[in-house]
Design a protein around this motif. Structure first.
Motif, PDB file in Angstrom:
ATOM      1  N   LEU A   1       0.834  -1.160  -0.050  1.00 34.00           N
ATOM      2  CA  LEU A   1       0.082   0.023   0.097  1.00 34.00           C
ATOM      3  C   LEU A   1       0.922   1.287  -0.120  1.00 34.00           C
TER       4      LEU A   1
ATOM      5  N   VAL B   1       1.077   5.727  -1.362  1.00 32.98           N
ATOM      6  CA  VAL B   1       0.349   7.018  -1.671  1.00 32.98           C
ATOM      7  C   VAL B   1       1.531   7.801  -2.264  1.00 32.98           C
TER       8      VAL B   1
ATOM      9  N   ARG C   1      -1.592  12.525   3.092  1.00 27.12           N
ATOM     10  CA  ARG C   1      -2.374  13.243   4.078  1.00 27.12           C
ATOM     11  C   ARG C   1      -3.583  13.893   3.660  1.00 27.12           C
ATOM     12  N   ARG C   2      -4.120  13.308   2.546  1.00 22.12           N
ATOM     13  CA  ARG C   2      -5.519  13.672   2.151  1.00 22.12           C
ATOM     14  C   ARG C   2      -6.576  12.717   1.914  1.00 22.12           C
ATOM     15  N   GLY C   3      -6.227  11.738   2.547  1.00 29.04           N
ATOM     16  CA  GLY C   3      -7.320  10.726   2.645  1.00 29.04           C
ATOM     17  C   GLY C   3      -7.158   9.623   1.610  1.00 29.04           C
TER      18      GLY C   3
ATOM     19  N   GLY D   1      -4.822   6.921   1.341  1.00 27.83           N
ATOM     20  CA  GLY D   1      -4.195   5.793   1.714  1.00 27.83           C
ATOM     21  C   GLY D   1      -5.547   5.085   2.407  1.00 27.83           C
ATOM     22  N   GLY D   2      -6.471   6.129   3.432  1.00 26.47           N
ATOM     23  CA  GLY D   2      -7.642   5.594   3.866  1.00 26.47           C
ATOM     24  C   GLY D   2      -8.493   4.869   3.128  1.00 26.47           C
TER      25      GLY D   2
ATOM     26  N   ASN E   1       7.130   2.868  11.235  1.00 23.38           N
ATOM     27  CA  ASN E   1       6.637   3.523  10.282  1.00 23.38           C
ATOM     28  C   ASN E   1       5.183   4.295  11.043  1.00 23.38           C
TER      29      ASN E   1
HETATM   30  C1  LIG Z   1       1.047   4.999   4.864  1.00 22.45           C
HETATM   31  C2  LIG Z   1       0.625   5.863   3.751  1.00 22.45           C
HETATM   32  C3  LIG Z   1       0.087   4.833   2.732  1.00 22.45           C
HETATM   33  C4  LIG Z   1      -0.741   7.019   4.151  1.00 22.45           C
HETATM   34  O1  LIG Z   1      -1.192   7.304   3.111  1.00 22.45           O
HETATM   35  P1  LIG Z   1      -2.304   8.661   3.151  1.00 22.45           P
HETATM   36  O2  LIG Z   1      -3.032   8.839   1.797  1.00 22.45           O
HETATM   37  O3  LIG Z   1      -1.306   9.764   3.457  1.00 22.45           O
HETATM   38  O4  LIG Z   1      -3.056   8.466   4.388  1.00 22.45           O
HETATM   39  P2  LIG Z   1      -4.437   9.168   4.917  1.00 22.45           P
HETATM   40  O5  LIG Z   1      -4.357  10.661   4.403  1.00 22.45           O
HETATM   41  O6  LIG Z   1      -5.674   8.515   4.292  1.00 22.45           O
HETATM   42  O7  LIG Z   1      -4.451   9.200   6.321  1.00 22.45           O
HETATM   43  C5  LIG Z   1      -5.468   8.511   7.298  1.00 22.45           C
HETATM   44  C6  LIG Z   1      -4.988   8.403   8.407  1.00 22.45           C
HETATM   45  O8  LIG Z   1      -3.832   7.915   8.803  1.00 22.45           O
HETATM   46  C7  LIG Z   1      -3.125   8.585   9.649  1.00 22.45           C
HETATM   47  N1  LIG Z   1      -1.926   9.098   9.142  1.00 22.45           N
HETATM   48  C8  LIG Z   1      -1.594   9.111   7.963  1.00 22.45           C
HETATM   49  N2  LIG Z   1       0.069   9.719   7.937  1.00 22.45           N
HETATM   50  C9  LIG Z   1       0.237  10.100   8.897  1.00 22.45           C
HETATM   51  C10 LIG Z   1       1.406  10.775   9.399  1.00 22.45           C
HETATM   52  N3  LIG Z   1       2.259  10.937   8.580  1.00 22.45           N
HETATM   53  N4  LIG Z   1       1.442  11.054  10.576  1.00 22.45           N
HETATM   54  C11 LIG Z   1       0.432  10.677  11.701  1.00 22.45           C
HETATM   55  N5  LIG Z   1      -0.836  10.029  11.234  1.00 22.45           N
HETATM   56  C12 LIG Z   1      -0.887   9.884   9.772  1.00 22.45           C
HETATM   57  C13 LIG Z   1      -4.064   9.516  10.496  1.00 22.45           C
HETATM   58  O9  LIG Z   1      -4.745   9.024  11.310  1.00 22.45           O
HETATM   59  C14 LIG Z   1      -4.970  10.064   9.170  1.00 22.45           C
HETATM   60  O10 LIG Z   1      -6.023  10.703   9.215  1.00 22.45           O
HETATM   61  P3  LIG Z   1      -5.913  12.304   9.507  1.00 22.45           P
HETATM   62  O11 LIG Z   1      -5.359  12.730   8.317  1.00 22.45           O
HETATM   63  O12 LIG Z   1      -7.492  12.553   9.368  1.00 22.45           O
HETATM   64  O13 LIG Z   1      -5.564  12.782  10.857  1.00 22.45           O
HETATM   65  C15 LIG Z   1       1.391   7.014   3.186  1.00 22.45           C
HETATM   66  O14 LIG Z   1       1.994   7.647   4.156  1.00 22.45           O
HETATM   67  C16 LIG Z   1       2.425   6.143   2.248  1.00 22.45           C
HETATM   68  O15 LIG Z   1       2.196   5.729   1.208  1.00 22.45           O
HETATM   69  N6  LIG Z   1       3.652   5.851   2.966  1.00 22.45           N
HETATM   70  C17 LIG Z   1       4.757   5.181   2.426  1.00 22.45           C
HETATM   71  C18 LIG Z   1       4.510   3.657   2.091  1.00 22.45           C
HETATM   72  C19 LIG Z   1       4.063   2.941   3.508  1.00 22.45           C
HETATM   73  O16 LIG Z   1       4.747   3.122   4.443  1.00 22.45           O
HETATM   74  N7  LIG Z   1       3.312   1.899   3.177  1.00 22.45           N
HETATM   75  C20 LIG Z   1       2.404   1.168   4.380  1.00 22.45           C
HETATM   76  C21 LIG Z   1       3.390   0.128   4.292  1.00 22.45           C
HETATM   77  S1  LIG Z   1       2.688  -1.074   5.648  1.00 22.45           S
END
Ligand SMILES: CC(C)(COP(=O)(O)OP(=O)(O)OC[C@H]1O[C@@H](n2cnc3c(N)ncnc32)[C@H](O)[C@@H]1OP(=O)(O)O)[C@@H](O)C(=O)NCCC(=O)NCCS
Length: 156
Positions: free
Chosen positions: A78, A80, A86-88, A90-91, A117
């Motif tokens: 997974l 993004v 941080r725009r929803g 991943g969720g 992580n």
């Molecule tokens: C992990 C990852 C997929 C999250 O994607 P994203 O689109 O940024 O996540 P979202 O915006 O949907 O965040 C949903 C919730 O997750 C949490 N969250 C996401 N990123 C966060 C951060 N950097 N710090 C703290 N909480 C975080 C928060 O609760 C967030 O809700 P909020 O924004 O309303 O507070 C993204 O950071 C990523 O691609 N990371 C690198 C790859 C990775 O680590 N993948 C997972 C492997 S197990």
């Protein structure tokens, strides 16, 4: 950005370049092209991409790979785009994978996450995953433990 205009669809080979760009910026030990190509061919693997925009302006924002193993499923990948976090997105992808694997008959979803992580762990916590185990030294570059997370899926 709102998630209203995000579309999640099955990935194809045409998405490979964009997927690999995100994969390489997201992980120290990324999957390579052949891993994704092989995964796209496997019927028990579901590779889904999130995109936004119209026609030639469409942008691939992220992707999720889910593996179906009978009544269990696993999130295998997974990520993004660094510019869309941080725009929803991943969720949105995770919610989609939970719903798709549930509909396919899974009652429980597992995944592994690097202990350090913070972002991913917060995302999974927001979706009510719980930590059920640890794999010591599971990751490379750097070597680090994986936490095993589990989420029960509502009955179909
Ligand atoms: C992990 C990852 C997929 C999250 O994607 P994203 O689109 O940024 O996540 P979202 O915006 O949907 O965040 C949903 C919730 O997750 C949490 N969250 C996401 N990123 C966060 C951060 N950097 N710090 C703290 N909480 C975080 C928060 O609760 C967030 O809700 P909020 O924004 O309303 O507070 C993204 O950071 C990523 O691609 N990371 C690198 C790859 C990775 O680590 N993948 C997972 C492997 S197990």
């Amino acid at each position: 950005m709102t998630t209203d205009s995000i579309v999640v669809r099955p990935a194809s080979r045409e998405d490979l370049a964009a997927i690999l760009t995100i994969e390489n910026e997201s992980f120290a030990d990324p999957w390579d092209a052949s891993s994704f190509v092989a995964t796209l061919e496997l019927s028990h693997m579901r590779v889904r991409v999130a995109e936004q925009g119209e026609g030639g302006e469409r942008e691939l924002l992220g992707y999720v790979v889910a593996m179906l193993l009978g009544d269990e499923a696993e999130i295998a990948d997974l990520a993004v785009s660094s510019t869309a976090r941080r725009r929803g997105v991943g969720g949105f992808l995770l919610d989609h994978a939970m719903e798709e694997t549930r509909r396919a008959g899974a009652s429980v979803l597992f995944l592994e996450v690097r202990e350090s992580n913070v972002a991913a762990r917060a995302l999974y916590e927001s979706r009510a995953f719980s930590t059920v185990g640890r794999r010591r030294g599971y990751y490379r570059q750097p070597v680090e433990d994986a936490l095993i997370l589990k989420r029960d899926l509502a009955p179909t």
